[in-house]
Design a protein around this motif. Structure first.
Motif, PDB file in Angstrom:
ATOM      1  N   ALA A  25      72.282  40.154   6.764  1.00 17.58           N
ATOM      2  CA  ALA A  25      71.676  40.325   8.081  1.00 17.58           C
ATOM      3  C   ALA A  25      72.735  40.195   9.175  1.00 17.58           C
ATOM      4  O   ALA A  25      73.798  39.618   8.961  1.00 17.58           O
ATOM      5  CB  ALA A  25      70.596  39.268   8.282  1.00 17.58           C
ATOM      6  N   ILE A  69      68.153  56.179   9.607  1.00 11.37           N
ATOM      7  CA  ILE A  69      67.942  54.856   9.005  1.00 11.37           C
ATOM      8  C   ILE A  69      66.447  54.581   9.029  1.00 11.37           C
ATOM      9  O   ILE A  69      65.821  54.632  10.088  1.00 11.37           O
ATOM     10  CB  ILE A  69      68.710  53.767   9.787  1.00 11.37           C
ATOM     11  CG1 ILE A  69      70.214  54.047   9.741  1.00 11.37           C
ATOM     12  CG2 ILE A  69      68.396  52.396   9.218  1.00 11.37           C
ATOM     13  CD1 ILE A  69      71.048  53.081  10.576  1.00 11.37           C
ATOM     14  N   ARG A  70      65.871  54.290   7.884  1.00  9.46           N
ATOM     15  CA  ARG A  70      64.418  54.132   7.801  1.00  9.46           C
ATOM     16  C   ARG A  70      63.997  52.775   7.278  1.00  9.46           C
ATOM     17  O   ARG A  70      62.874  52.589   6.817  1.00  9.46           O
ATOM     18  CB  ARG A  70      63.867  55.240   6.927  1.00  9.46           C
ATOM     19  CG  ARG A  70      64.065  56.600   7.567  1.00  9.46           C
ATOM     20  CD  ARG A  70      62.825  57.384   7.387  1.00  9.46           C
ATOM     21  NE  ARG A  70      62.753  58.533   8.241  1.00  9.46           N
ATOM     22  CZ  ARG A  70      62.252  59.693   7.833  1.00  9.46           C
ATOM     23  NH1 ARG A  70      61.842  59.856   6.591  1.00  9.46           N
ATOM     24  NH2 ARG A  70      62.133  60.691   8.688  1.00  9.46           N
ATOM     25  N   GLY A  71      64.903  51.831   7.328  1.00  2.57           N
ATOM     26  CA  GLY A  71      64.547  50.485   6.897  1.00  2.57           C
ATOM     27  C   GLY A  71      65.777  49.618   6.966  1.00  2.57           C
ATOM     28  O   GLY A  71      66.898  50.105   6.842  1.00  2.57           O
ATOM     29  N   GLY A  72      65.571  48.335   7.206  1.00  2.00           N
ATOM     30  CA  GLY A  72      66.663  47.383   7.104  1.00  2.00           C
ATOM     31  C   GLY A  72      67.417  47.126   8.388  1.00  2.00           C
ATOM     32  O   GLY A  72      68.246  46.217   8.428  1.00  2.00           O
ATOM     33  N   VAL A  73      67.152  47.908   9.427  1.00  2.00           N
ATOM     34  CA  VAL A  73      67.875  47.745  10.696  1.00  2.00           C
ATOM     35  C   VAL A  73      66.854  47.638  11.817  1.00  2.00           C
ATOM     36  O   VAL A  73      65.868  48.369  11.854  1.00  2.00           O
ATOM     37  CB  VAL A  73      68.817  48.948  10.961  1.00  2.00           C
ATOM     38  CG1 VAL A  73      69.518  48.799  12.310  1.00  2.00           C
ATOM     39  CG2 VAL A  73      69.836  49.082   9.835  1.00  2.00           C
ATOM     40  N   ARG A  74      67.102  46.730  12.748  1.00  2.00           N
ATOM     41  CA  ARG A  74      66.208  46.554  13.899  1.00  2.00           C
ATOM     42  C   ARG A  74      67.032  46.074  15.080  1.00  2.00           C
ATOM     43  O   ARG A  74      67.866  45.184  14.918  1.00  2.00           O
ATOM     44  CB  ARG A  74      65.135  45.519  13.526  1.00  2.00           C
ATOM     45  CG  ARG A  74      64.101  45.305  14.599  1.00  2.00           C
ATOM     46  CD  ARG A  74      62.963  44.397  14.136  1.00  2.00           C
ATOM     47  NE  ARG A  74      62.193  44.056  15.327  1.00  2.00           N
ATOM     48  CZ  ARG A  74      62.011  42.828  15.801  1.00  2.00           C
ATOM     49  NH1 ARG A  74      62.477  41.787  15.156  1.00  2.00           N
ATOM     50  NH2 ARG A  74      61.351  42.636  16.927  1.00  2.00           N
ATOM     51  N   GLN A  75      66.793  46.680  16.211  1.00  2.00           N
ATOM     52  CA  GLN A  75      67.468  46.255  17.441  1.00  2.00           C
ATOM     53  C   GLN A  75      68.988  46.209  17.262  1.00  2.00           C
ATOM     54  O   GLN A  75      69.672  45.303  17.736  1.00  2.00           O
ATOM     55  CB  GLN A  75      66.928  44.889  17.904  1.00  2.00           C
ATOM     56  CG  GLN A  75      65.411  44.846  18.094  1.00  2.00           C
ATOM     57  CD  GLN A  75      64.917  45.692  19.280  1.00  2.00           C
ATOM     58  OE1 GLN A  75      65.648  45.891  20.262  1.00  2.00           O
ATOM     59  NE2 GLN A  75      63.726  46.257  19.181  1.00  2.00           N
ATOM     60  N   GLY A  76      69.491  47.211  16.546  1.00  3.92           N
ATOM     61  CA  GLY A  76      70.936  47.368  16.457  1.00  3.92           C
ATOM     62  C   GLY A  76      71.638  46.568  15.371  1.00  3.92           C
ATOM     63  O   GLY A  76      72.855  46.648  15.237  1.00  3.92           O
ATOM     64  N   MET A  90      68.881  43.504   8.943  1.00  2.00           N
ATOM     65  CA  MET A  90      68.008  42.336   8.782  1.00  2.00           C
ATOM     66  C   MET A  90      68.173  41.665   7.425  1.00  2.00           C
ATOM     67  O   MET A  90      67.453  40.711   7.117  1.00  2.00           O
ATOM     68  CB  MET A  90      66.548  42.768   8.932  1.00  2.00           C
ATOM     69  CG  MET A  90      66.167  43.096  10.356  1.00  2.00           C
ATOM     70  SD  MET A  90      64.402  43.503  10.453  1.00  2.00           S
ATOM     71  CE  MET A  90      64.448  45.207   9.910  1.00  2.00           C
ATOM     72  N   GLY A  91      69.048  42.184   6.586  1.00  2.00           N
ATOM     73  CA  GLY A  91      69.169  41.629   5.235  1.00  2.00           C
ATOM     74  C   GLY A  91      68.254  42.339   4.260  1.00  2.00           C
ATOM     75  O   GLY A  91      68.438  42.244   3.049  1.00  2.00           O
ATOM     76  N   SER A  92      67.275  43.038   4.776  1.00  2.00           N
ATOM     77  CA  SER A  92      66.376  43.810   3.914  1.00  2.00           C
ATOM     78  C   SER A  92      67.062  45.124   3.533  1.00  2.00           C
ATOM     79  O   SER A  92      68.039  45.530   4.157  1.00  2.00           O
ATOM     80  CB  SER A  92      65.051  44.046   4.633  1.00  2.00           C
ATOM     81  OG  SER A  92      65.246  44.474   5.957  1.00  2.00           O
ATOM     82  N   GLU A 119      60.051  48.357   6.406  1.00  2.00           N
ATOM     83  CA  GLU A 119      59.339  47.242   7.020  1.00  2.00           C
ATOM     84  C   GLU A 119      57.890  47.639   7.318  1.00  2.00           C
ATOM     85  O   GLU A 119      57.577  48.819   7.444  1.00  2.00           O
ATOM     86  CB  GLU A 119      60.053  46.821   8.311  1.00  2.00           C
ATOM     87  CG  GLU A 119      61.258  45.924   8.056  1.00  2.00           C
ATOM     88  CD  GLU A 119      62.454  46.646   7.422  1.00  2.00           C
ATOM     89  OE1 GLU A 119      62.695  47.816   7.804  1.00  2.00           O
ATOM     90  OE2 GLU A 119      63.105  46.069   6.532  1.00  2.00           O
ATOM     91  N   LEU A 170      65.331  50.935  15.972  1.00  2.00           N
ATOM     92  CA  LEU A 170      66.655  50.860  15.348  1.00  2.00           C
ATOM     93  C   LEU A 170      67.701  50.331  16.324  1.00  2.00           C
ATOM     94  O   LEU A 170      68.577  49.553  15.981  1.00  2.00           O
ATOM     95  CB  LEU A 170      67.107  52.271  14.994  1.00  2.00           C
ATOM     96  CG  LEU A 170      66.977  52.780  13.593  1.00  2.00           C
ATOM     97  CD1 LEU A 170      67.674  54.107  13.492  1.00  2.00           C
ATOM     98  CD2 LEU A 170      67.542  51.785  12.611  1.00  2.00           C
TER      99      LEU A 170
END
Lengths: 399, 399, 399, 399
Positions: free
Chosen positions: B26, B61-68, B71-73, C11, C101
Motif C-alpha cells: 500500500a 487501472i481497475r482495482g488496487g489504486v485509490r486517490q493516487g 491500497m495493498g489490494s 473494490e 484513481l
C-alpha cells in the motif's frame, strides 16, 4: 506447476546432505545403484581437487521406495559427508567441532576474508553472519551432489517415459571444440574432460594444468541434449508455464552458471528468420515419428512448449571463484584490504557441470511430464502419455 | 517466494488484455500515466508492423489504486484491443466475429498451415486445437503489452526503493555495437532502434530495411541494466531462491528470447578465475557506498544474491517467426506440404524487447525485495530496507 | 498443486471486479449465461440489503473463450460495478469520486470508526491506512461475486467430469433444520433462505425479520454436497496435498466462515470408531458403482483422498459484522470511544454463503482433478479419468 | 506466501523420518533438546499403544544449524525408526525385510483387507497398489512425529518473536469439559489426557479404558491457543493470503482432524452480530497493549488478519480407524467381504493431537511472520516487527 517438488539441505563439511523429492509416481523401479552411477559421473572429470579422491558419494534412500519400486510417497536421500567424522579442517581441528551443532570452546576460527565470486560477502551481509563459513558451507558446489541425487530419481522417471540425457564439454578456457562436430556419447563418457574429440580433450587438460600451475581456475561451455522427449511439455498460456523459462531458472540456479541458451541463442540472434526457423516436414518425410523438422535451431522448444525434437541447452560456466593464488579482497570484519580466503578447491568443474545440467533438466522435465500427463503411478502416467501421443496425427485423413 | 504474483490473460485480437498483480504494498504512488509511458516505449522501435501505428496501448487501472496510491489490494489492468470492435481480420470479417465468445455462423476460417518457430504446431498438438488461431492469439507477442503493464507497476515500486532500469540494443542481425561502448541512456531512448551509437543505429536500420525487402526478419541482442539495487536479494540456500535463476525464468519465458546471460556469460567462460572475479575494494575506496567492486563481470549477482553492483543481463532475441515470404511447412489437418500461414507482423522486435526485459526484471526484483524486506506499505518496506542496509558495515570498528 | 490458479481483484465500490483463472483445459463449453446463473444464485436469499436490488451481476468473459469453448488460455472475467458510475456514496458524493484513481479535491471523508468483526482495524494497522475505506472496499463480501464467477468456470469443468454441486442452509440464528432431514435440491433452490423445509424456512425468515428490527444480524450453518466426484483426488503423501486441507483453506478463506467440517466433524468426535467409520461393502452390494460404503460419516474423504462417496462439507457462518445499531468501538485516528461506522449492509448472508461454498469447492476440485488426471483439453482430461477409473476394480478376478 | 516451506518423508516402519524446513532465518538459537521436548510431548497421553513404550523419538539436526544457531540454510531433521532394524513385523519377519528397499524373497505378505477410515482403499486405488502396506506406511499417524519436529523449529522462531503455544483436551468420546473452565497450562501438561480438570480427566481415562476393552477407539475435541502473536499476520487482499484459510489447511491436512473452528465457529453461528463481535476498547482501557478487545469470539482473526488477541483454534478429532475388533470390509484383491486388517495401534490420540495442532499452528505463524516482516536473521525479523508494532498507535495525537 509444482507436480514434482524437491529441496536439498546440508552443509559441505556438516554431517551430510539430505534431499526430499515429493511427487514421484508409484511403481517406478528405483535403486541406490542407479543414483550412485550419477553421483559417480559427477565426481569424475579432470581438474577436480582433493575431495573427489577421498570421498565417494553414496545416497541412501530413506523413504518412498519399497521392494525395488517407488510408492508415490516422498523420496528421501541421505548422502553422508565422511569428512565430518574423520576429517580435519581449519587449525587441524576435526570438522565435527568446526561444524558442531552445539557451540564448542574455543570458538572455531572465523573466516572473514571474503572471496570475490562467491556468496561469501553477499550471504554474510544478507544473513548477518560474522563468520563467512556460515555462508560458504551451504553455497559450496558440494550442494550439487544433492541435486544430482534428486536428478537421478527424476531421470529414472524420464527414462521410463522415453527420454535419454547426455551432455558434453564444448569449451574449456579458450580451447573449443569445433561446433560442427557431433558428439559420440561413449567417447564423452570415456573422456576425462567429457569432450568427444580426444585431441581437443588433450588441449583442455593442458589448459587445466597450466591454470593449476598458476594457482588460477578455468570455466567453459557445455551442451546438454535430451532426446526422446514427448512434444507438448510446458505451455504458451502463462509466463510461468513456459518450459523454456523453467529450464532457464533451473540452470541459472547454479552459482557457477552465468549463461544459458536453448537451441541457437546468441549465435542464432545473428541469423535471419529464414535461416533460423525449423521447417516442418510433410508427413511423407516423417519416417515413423510425427511432425518432424528439417533442422533444430529452436533446440526443441517453440512457444514455450516442447516440439518433439531434441532439447538442446548450452551453458556458460564461470571459472571457479576459489583461487589457490587468492585475489585481493576486503575483510568482512574491518573492511580492510586482505587476500581472499583459500579453502581446498578444484581448478575446473566444467566436466562435472554437464552431469549437473543433465540432473536439473531431468527435474524440470519430470515435473513438466507429470503436469501434462498427470497420473500417480508409472503405469498411469505412461498410459496417459501414450494416449495423448496417439492423438497427435494430422487432424485429417491420416491413418 | 511469490510475494508478488501476477497473471495476464487475453488474446491478440480478442476484446483486450487483463492483468492482475497481487502483493504490491500500500501507499505506492501510481498513475495510469506512468504505465502509459512504458507501454509507449514498447510500441516504438524501427521494424514494427502496422498494428503499432493504428493502436496506442492504454492500461486502465481497475482495482488496487485509490486517490493516487495503491491500497495493498491486487491491481487490475485492462488494455483494450481497439481492433476487436473496429478491425477486420481474415476474409475481411470483423475480428469480433472471428474472435467471438459464442459460436458464429459461418464458422471462422481455420488456420491450419503452421508457422515454424511459433507455438502454432506445439500448442495445437498439446491442446488439441483444430484451428491454429486458438494458439496464435495467445502465443502472440501482443501478450508482452500485458507484461509491460505489470512490469510498470513493479518498476514503480523498485524505483521508490532506489532502482533505475535501462536497456539498449547491442546487435541486430549481424550489425553489432562495439562491446566497449558505454550506453548513453538518453541517446538510447531517442534512437529508433534503441542503440546508443547513431551510426551503428543507421546500419541496423539498413539491415531491417533489407530484411523487409526480402520478406525476412531479424533478431539480435540487447543488454539491460539495473542500478541502485540493494544487495541481499535472492539467496544461496535453496535452488529456487537464487536471484539468478528467477531472472533466468523471467527472461526465457518470452518465446522470442533464446539465450540469457548475467554479467559475463559465454564471453566470461573464456576467462580465467583471476580475470573474471570482481575484486572487493577496501573500505577506503568505497566512496560513500559500501562493499564496492573494482569490476562487474558477475553482473551484480554472486552466489544467487545481489551484491550491490549493477545488474547486467544480456538477452538473445531470435528473428520473428512470421515471415512475409513464408517458409515451407506442413498442414495441421493433413500433414501435407504447404506454405506457412502469414499474419500481419513485424520485421524486428529487438528494440521493443529491451522494454520487455526491463519489465520482467522489475517484476523479479520487486518480488525479491518484498521477500527480503517484507512490509505491507511502501513506508514499511522502505524502513525495513534502510535498517537492513545500515547493518552492512564492516563488523568491526567502522563508523 | 496449483494446476488451476486464480486471483480476483477489485473494490466493492470501484469500477468493478476482475478475475483471472489460469489452467482451465481447452475445449470446455462455456458461456456467460452459465456464469450469470451462478451469480444470480448468489444474489438471492432473504436478508440481503439494498445493493442486491439495484444491481444484477454480470460477468463478461474477456479472454480464454472463443466460439463457445475454452482455449486453454487464461480466462478473464469482468464484473462491472454499476454503482461506480451512477451511485452516490458518503456525503452524497458520486462513488467515482470517493473511489477515484486519482486524488480528488476535497479529499473524500475518511472512515476511522472501525467496525469490530471486520478487517477495518486489522487491515488498517497492517497496511498503514489512515482511511478505513482502503480496507473495507476490498475486504467486503462483494469480493465473493468474483469468487462465484471463478467458481462457475471451475464448476463447468467439474460438471463435465461428472460432479454435481448442491448446498442448503441447516441453521440460521437459533432456528435449525432437523439433521435427519434429507435435502430436496429443487425445494432448496426455490426457498428464499435455501432451506429444504418450508416451515423451518418460515421460522428462519421470522428470525431474520426480528434481527433486522433490532438493527442486528444473524449467522448460521450450511451444508454443501458434491456427488459424482471420482475417487483418487488429493493425496496422503504430503501435508499440502491432502484434499481435506485444501478444502479447509478454501472455506476458511472467506472472512465470514469461522468453522468447517468434512463429514461428521464435531458431532463425529463423540462417536466411537465402530460407530464412525464407513464400512466398505463387498462387491456384490455395489450396484454398478465400485467400492461403495454403507454410511458416509467421513464425508467422502479418507486419508486426504476422495473415496467416491459424496463430499459433505458443513460451514459455520458468523453473523455479519456491520450492524445498523452499531457496536461501541474505538477511533483509528484517536483511540477514543466511538460508535462503529455503518455502511449499507445485509442482515443475513447464510443463504448466499452456500453458493459461495459451492464455488470454492468447485475451484478446489477442478484443481485436484487436473492434478490427478493431467490433460490440456477436456477430451484428454476425461479420457485420462476414464482410463483411471477403469483400473479401480478389485485386483483379482473381477470382470 | 511460502516464506517458510517444509516437507516430510519416510514410512512408519521404514528406516526413519526425514524433514526439510526451508526459510528459517539465521541466528535463531536451536538445539536438538528443544525439538526432543516437543517430540516427547507428542508421545505422551493416555490411550497410546505399544509403540510409544518401545521407542523414544529423537530428531538429529543434519543441516542448517552450527554452533548453537541456525544459519538461514535449510534445516534437515532425521528421526530414526528403531523398529526398522530391530523389530519384527508381520509373520515375525524383521521390518527391514518387509520394508526393504530392494525386493526380498519371499515377497512380504500383502495386506489387502482395507480398513475403513484410513487411506487404505483410497490410496491403493489412486496409486495402483496391490499391497495396502504401500499406503498405510505413509498415511500412518507416525508421520505426525515429523510434523512435530518441523513444528518445534517453527515454534522456536515464533517464541523468539513473542508467541506462546498451548493446547488442552476439551472432550474425549462423550466426556466433555465445561466450556466455561479456563485451562491451567501446568495442570494440562501434567494430565495424562491433557485435560485441565482432574476429575474430568479421570472420566476420560475411564472412557478410554472402556473403549479398549471393547476393541474400539475414541475421538474428541481439543483447543489450541497462541498468545503474544502480533497483529497484522495474513491478509484480506487475496483468498490464499488469509491467515484463517492457511490455518484451515494446516489443521485439516491431518487425516484424523475432521473439523476446525477459529474462535466461536459452530457455536458462534447461533449468536447475533451484537453478541458475537468483539468490541474494540478505547485507548484508556488498553493497559499497556494497543487496540484491545472486550471479548474474543473471533479467536484472534478478523478479515483474515490477526488482531493481536489470542489465536483460538478448536479441532474435532475422529476416533482412530484401526480397531482391535475390526469392522467388516472388502478385500482389495477380490472385492469380497472380509474383516479389516489390524495393525498395532492406539485407542485414543486426542491428547497427542493437541501437540500436533500446536506444531501446525507454529508452522503457519512462522511463515506468516516471515512474510509480513521479511528478514533473513532473527535480529532483522525482530527489528522489522518491532518497528511495525510501533506504528500501530492511533493515527492522531497518541504518545
Amino acid at each position: 506447476m509444482g507436480s514434482l517438488r524437491w529441496f536439498t539441505a546440508g552443509e559441505s563439511h556438516g554431517p551430510g546432505l539430505t534431499v526430499i523429492i515429493d511427487g514421484v509416481p508409484a511403481g517406478l523401479p528405483l535403486s541406490e545403484e542407479q543414483i550412485r552411477q550419477q553421483l559417480a559421473r559427477r565426481q569424475k572429470g579432470y581438474g577436480r581437487g582433493g575431495r573427489m579422491k577421498i570421498e565417494t558419494d553414496y545416497a541412501h534412500i530413506r523413504g518412498g521406495v519399497r521392494q525395488g519400486r517407488t510408492m508415490g510417497s516422498p523420496i528421501a536421500l541421505w548422502i553422508e559427508n565422511r569428512d565430518f567424522d574423520k576429517g580435519l579442517g581449519p587449525d587441524k581441528r576435526p570438522w565435527r567441532e568446526t561444524m558442531s551443532l552445539e557451540s564448542v570452546d574455543p570458538t572455531p576460527t572465523q573466516v572473514t576474508r571474503v572471496r570475490p565470486g562467491h556468496a561469501d560477502l553477499t550471504a554474510s551481509l544478507k544473513y548477518g553472519y560474522d563468520d563467512v563459513r556460515d555462508s560458504l558451507e551451504r553455497a559450496s558446489a558440494r550442494e550439487s551432489a544433492a541435486r544430482v541425487g534428486a536428478g537421478a530419481v527424476a531421470r529414472r522417471l524420464c527414462e521410463e517415459l522415453g527420454c535419454e540425457f547426455n551432455s558434453h564439454v564444448v569449451q574449456i578456457g579458450s580451447v573449443a571444440l569445433d561446433p560442427s562436430v557431433e558428439a559420440d556419447w561413449d567417447a564423452v563418457e570415456a573422456s576425462p574432460v567429457r569432450c568427444t574429440d580426444a585431441s581437443v580433450a588433450e588441449a583442455m587438460i593442458d589448459a587445466i594444468n597450466a591454470a593449476k600451475r598458476d594457482g588460477d581456475t578455468l570455466g567453459g561451455t557445455l551442451e546438454a541434449r535430451v532426446s526422446g522427449m514427448p512434444f507438448g511439455l510446458g505451455s504458451h498460456v502463462q509466463w510461468d508455464r513456459k518450459l523454456s523459462g523453467r529450464i532457464g531458472q533451473a540452470i541459472l540456479s547454479m552459482n557457477a552458471f552465468k549463461g544459458v541458451e536453448i537451441g541457437d541463442g546468441f549465435s542464432g540472434a545473428v541469423l535471419t528468420g529464414r535461416g533460423y526457423h525449423d521447417v516442418v516436414l510433410p508427413q511423407d518425410a516423417w519416417d515413423g515419428r510425427a511432425w518432424r523438422r528439417q533442422t533444430n535451431h529452436a533446440g526443441g522448444i517453440e512457444g514455450g512448449i516442447s516440439n518433439g525434437e531434441d532439447l538442446i541447452v548450452r551453458v556458460a560456466v564461470k571459472p571457479i571463484a576459489t583461487l589457490a593464488h587468492p585475489l585481493p579482497s576486503a575483510d568482512l570484519a574491518t573492511g580492510e584490504r586482505v587476500e581472499a580466503h583459500y579453502e581446498r578447491s578444484d581448478v575446473c568443474v566444467v566436466p562435472a557441470a554437464g552431469v549437473i545440467v543433465e540432473a536439473m533438466l531431468a527435474l524440470v522435465l519430470a515435473d513438466a511430464m507429470l503436469e501434462k500427463f498427470g497420473g500417480d503411478s508409472l503405469a498411469e502416467t505412461r498410459r496417459n502419455m501414450e494416449s495423448f501421443l496417439a492423438t497427435a496425427v494430422p487432424r485429417g485423413e491420416w491413418t
